[in-house]
Design a protein around this motif. Sequence first.
Motif, PDB file in Angstrom:
ATOM      1  N   TRP A 130       0.833  -1.201   0.000  1.00  0.00           N
ATOM      2  CA  TRP A 130       0.000   0.000   0.000  1.00  0.00           C
ATOM      3  C   TRP A 130       0.874   1.260   0.000  1.00  0.00           C
ATOM      4  CZ3 TRP A 130      -0.527   4.053   3.449  1.00  0.00           C
ATOM      5  CH2 TRP A 130      -1.554   4.952   3.138  1.00  0.00           C
ATOM      6  N   VAL A 131       1.900   1.285   0.851  1.00  0.00           N
ATOM      7  CA  VAL A 131       2.799   2.451   0.902  1.00  0.00           C
ATOM      8  C   VAL A 131       3.461   2.654  -0.454  1.00  0.00           C
ATOM      9  CG1 VAL A 131       4.939   3.370   1.912  1.00  0.00           C
ATOM     10  CG2 VAL A 131       3.219   2.302   3.393  1.00  0.00           C
ATOM     11  N   ARG A 132       3.993   1.589  -1.022  1.00  0.00           N
ATOM     12  CA  ARG A 132       4.660   1.682  -2.319  1.00  0.00           C
ATOM     13  C   ARG A 132       3.694   2.153  -3.402  1.00  0.00           C
ATOM     14  NH1 ARG A 132       9.513  -0.696  -3.156  1.00  0.00           N
ATOM     15  NH2 ARG A 132       8.902  -1.402  -5.241  1.00  0.00           N
ATOM     16  N   ALA A 133       2.456   1.721  -3.325  1.00  0.00           N
ATOM     17  CA  ALA A 133       1.447   2.157  -4.308  1.00  0.00           C
ATOM     18  C   ALA A 133       1.191   3.660  -4.177  1.00  0.00           C
ATOM     19  CB  ALA A 133       0.155   1.371  -4.138  1.00  0.00           C
ATOM     20  N   ARG A 134       1.197   4.184  -2.960  1.00  0.00           N
ATOM     21  CA  ARG A 134       1.004   5.630  -2.778  1.00  0.00           C
ATOM     22  C   ARG A 134       2.190   6.394  -3.371  1.00  0.00           C
ATOM     23  NH1 ARG A 134      -2.411   2.956  -1.618  1.00  0.00           N
ATOM     24  NH2 ARG A 134      -2.739   3.438  -3.798  1.00  0.00           N
ATOM     25  N   TRP A 135       3.394   5.883  -3.163  1.00  0.00           N
ATOM     26  CA  TRP A 135       4.573   6.525  -3.742  1.00  0.00           C
ATOM     27  C   TRP A 135       4.524   6.441  -5.260  1.00  0.00           C
ATOM     28  CZ3 TRP A 135       8.688   3.855  -0.147  1.00  0.00           C
ATOM     29  CH2 TRP A 135       8.611   4.409   1.148  1.00  0.00           C
ATOM     30  N   ALA A 136       4.137   5.305  -5.788  1.00  0.00           N
ATOM     31  CA  ALA A 136       4.045   5.133  -7.244  1.00  0.00           C
ATOM     32  C   ALA A 136       3.003   6.081  -7.833  1.00  0.00           C
ATOM     33  CB  ALA A 136       3.713   3.682  -7.590  1.00  0.00           C
ATOM     34  N   GLU A 137       1.880   6.254  -7.150  1.00  0.00           N
ATOM     35  CA  GLU A 137       0.863   7.211  -7.611  1.00  0.00           C
ATOM     36  C   GLU A 137       1.441   8.616  -7.674  1.00  0.00           C
ATOM     37  OE1 GLU A 137      -2.451   7.076  -4.954  1.00  0.00           O
ATOM     38  OE2 GLU A 137      -3.127   5.129  -5.691  1.00  0.00           O
ATOM     39  N   ALA A 138       2.157   8.982  -6.611  1.00  0.00           N
ATOM     40  CA  ALA A 138       2.731  10.329  -6.559  1.00  0.00           C
ATOM     41  C   ALA A 138       3.747  10.539  -7.673  1.00  0.00           C
ATOM     42  CB  ALA A 138       3.378  10.575  -5.198  1.00  0.00           C
ATOM     43  N   LEU A 139       4.471   9.489  -8.005  1.00  0.00           N
ATOM     44  CA  LEU A 139       5.547   9.598  -8.999  1.00  0.00           C
ATOM     45  C   LEU A 139       5.127   9.147 -10.392  1.00  0.00           C
ATOM     46  CD1 LEU A 139       8.442   8.238  -6.753  1.00  0.00           C
ATOM     47  CD2 LEU A 139       7.888  10.636  -7.259  1.00  0.00           C
ATOM     48  N   ALA A 140       3.854   8.917 -10.601  1.00  0.00           N
ATOM     49  CA  ALA A 140       3.363   8.390 -11.881  1.00  0.00           C
ATOM     50  C   ALA A 140       3.775   9.251 -13.068  1.00  0.00           C
ATOM     51  CB  ALA A 140       1.849   8.230 -11.853  1.00  0.00           C
ATOM     52  N   GLY A 141       3.939  10.525 -12.867  1.00  0.00           N
ATOM     53  CA  GLY A 141       4.342  11.418 -13.948  1.00  0.00           C
ATOM     54  C   GLY A 141       5.754  11.167 -14.450  1.00  0.00           C
ATOM     55  N   ARG A 142       6.520  10.354 -13.742  1.00  0.00           N
ATOM     56  CA  ARG A 142       7.890  10.052 -14.144  1.00  0.00           C
ATOM     57  C   ARG A 142       7.958   8.896 -15.132  1.00  0.00           C
ATOM     58  NH1 ARG A 142      11.971  11.893 -10.279  1.00  0.00           N
ATOM     59  NH2 ARG A 142      11.044  13.722  -9.330  1.00  0.00           N
ATOM     60  N   GLY A 143       6.822   8.314 -15.472  1.00  0.00           N
ATOM     61  CA  GLY A 143       6.782   7.231 -16.445  1.00  0.00           C
ATOM     62  C   GLY A 143       7.483   5.988 -15.972  1.00  0.00           C
ATOM     63  N   ALA A 144       8.251   5.378 -16.869  1.00  0.00           N
ATOM     64  CA  ALA A 144       8.922   4.104 -16.595  1.00  0.00           C
ATOM     65  C   ALA A 144       9.908   4.218 -15.442  1.00  0.00           C
ATOM     66  CB  ALA A 144       9.632   3.613 -17.852  1.00  0.00           C
ATOM     67  N   GLU A 145      10.406   5.402 -15.216  1.00  0.00           N
ATOM     68  CA  GLU A 145      11.387   5.636 -14.158  1.00  0.00           C
ATOM     69  C   GLU A 145      10.765   5.495 -12.759  1.00  0.00           C
ATOM     70  OE1 GLU A 145      14.447   9.255 -13.133  1.00  0.00           O
ATOM     71  OE2 GLU A 145      12.426   9.803 -13.770  1.00  0.00           O
ATOM     72  N   SER A 146       9.445   5.639 -12.641  1.00  0.00           N
ATOM     73  CA  SER A 146       8.822   5.695 -11.318  1.00  0.00           C
ATOM     74  C   SER A 146       9.012   4.416 -10.509  1.00  0.00           C
ATOM     75  CB  SER A 146       7.340   6.052 -11.422  1.00  0.00           C
ATOM     76  OG  SER A 146       6.625   5.033 -12.065  1.00  0.00           O
ATOM     77  N   ALA A 147       8.956   3.248 -11.124  1.00  0.00           N
ATOM     78  CA  ALA A 147       9.139   1.995 -10.385  1.00  0.00           C
ATOM     79  C   ALA A 147      10.531   1.914  -9.765  1.00  0.00           C
ATOM     80  CB  ALA A 147       8.886   0.795 -11.285  1.00  0.00           C
ATOM     81  N   ALA A 148      11.544   2.308 -10.524  1.00  0.00           N
ATOM     82  CA  ALA A 148      12.912   2.304  -9.993  1.00  0.00           C
ATOM     83  C   ALA A 148      13.058   3.322  -8.867  1.00  0.00           C
ATOM     84  CB  ALA A 148      13.915   2.587 -11.099  1.00  0.00           C
ATOM     85  N   LEU A 149      12.403   4.460  -8.990  1.00  0.00           N
ATOM     86  CA  LEU A 149      12.458   5.462  -7.927  1.00  0.00           C
ATOM     87  C   LEU A 149      11.790   4.958  -6.653  1.00  0.00           C
ATOM     88  CD1 LEU A 149      11.744   8.750  -9.908  1.00  0.00           C
ATOM     89  CD2 LEU A 149      13.890   8.091  -8.786  1.00  0.00           C
ATOM     90  N   VAL A 150      10.662   4.281  -6.787  1.00  0.00           N
ATOM     91  CA  VAL A 150       9.985   3.719  -5.619  1.00  0.00           C
ATOM     92  C   VAL A 150      10.906   2.721  -4.923  1.00  0.00           C
ATOM     93  CG1 VAL A 150       8.072   2.241  -4.865  1.00  0.00           C
ATOM     94  CG2 VAL A 150       7.634   4.159  -6.420  1.00  0.00           C
ATOM     95  N   ASP A 151      11.599   1.884  -5.679  1.00  0.00           N
ATOM     96  CA  ASP A 151      12.543   0.929  -5.089  1.00  0.00           C
ATOM     97  C   ASP A 151      13.628   1.651  -4.302  1.00  0.00           C
ATOM     98  OD1 ASP A 151      11.182  -1.213  -6.203  1.00  0.00           O
ATOM     99  OD2 ASP A 151      12.590  -1.453  -7.892  1.00  0.00           O
ATOM    100  N   ARG A 152      14.154   2.711  -4.880  1.00  0.00           N
ATOM    101  CA  ARG A 152      15.229   3.464  -4.219  1.00  0.00           C
ATOM    102  C   ARG A 152      14.714   4.179  -2.961  1.00  0.00           C
ATOM    103  NH1 ARG A 152      16.599   3.275  -9.591  1.00  0.00           N
ATOM    104  NH2 ARG A 152      18.797   2.898 -10.009  1.00  0.00           N
ATOM    105  N   VAL A 153      13.532   4.759  -3.047  1.00  0.00           N
ATOM    106  CA  VAL A 153      12.939   5.428  -1.887  1.00  0.00           C
ATOM    107  C   VAL A 153      12.693   4.403  -0.775  1.00  0.00           C
ATOM    108  CG1 VAL A 153      10.890   6.638  -1.028  1.00  0.00           C
ATOM    109  CG2 VAL A 153      11.961   7.365  -3.166  1.00  0.00           C
TER     110      VAL A 153
END
Length: 186
Positions: A130-153
């Motif tokens: 759930w937490v990761r999904a909230r971060w992914a939603e927030a970063l959705a504008g980053r496109g393909a990069e967002s999943a890697a950013l969520v992992d790093r965060v």
Amino acid sequence: MTALSSPRPAERLLETVSLLFPLHGIRAVGIDQIIAEAGVAKASLYQAFGSKEALVVAYLERQDATDRAVYRAAVTGVGDPVDRVLVSFDLAVASAQRRSYRGCVFLNAATEFPGPGHPVGEAVEAHRAWVRARWAEALAGRGAESAALVDRVQILYDGGIAGMKAARSTAPIALAREMARELLSS
């Protein structure tokens, strides 16, 4: 307090473990201590939950619901995607002293119940997803990069939480927050 206004045994058990588990650890707190401090009969624990393990899962689900509500309230009106992600770090800082720098109840539970497919592990994973999904939603504008950013965060957040627990200070999670800001602002 009258019997009518007294919380039911199940609620008293959940309130009790919500105080004991974060301070002492789940496995360190025995059933006898839980029922004594909750002021209930042992049969009440088994009638309401069936086992200590099921009580632990109910405790984590309750904490998850609380965390979700607190997060939703905290991000209300926060439009910047980076700031929406950083709210999680801010909430960790805010709760650190109240939890005696014991860290995240979900990471602690994962440490105490490491087996795959365990109901406690499933409750932990549901919260983290759930937490990761909230971060992914927030970063959705980053496109393909967002999943890697969520992992790093996630790594920064988990490391900050562990560091806070070891140092008994909010300095590590505050540093992790700043590192996450740098990562997300680049």
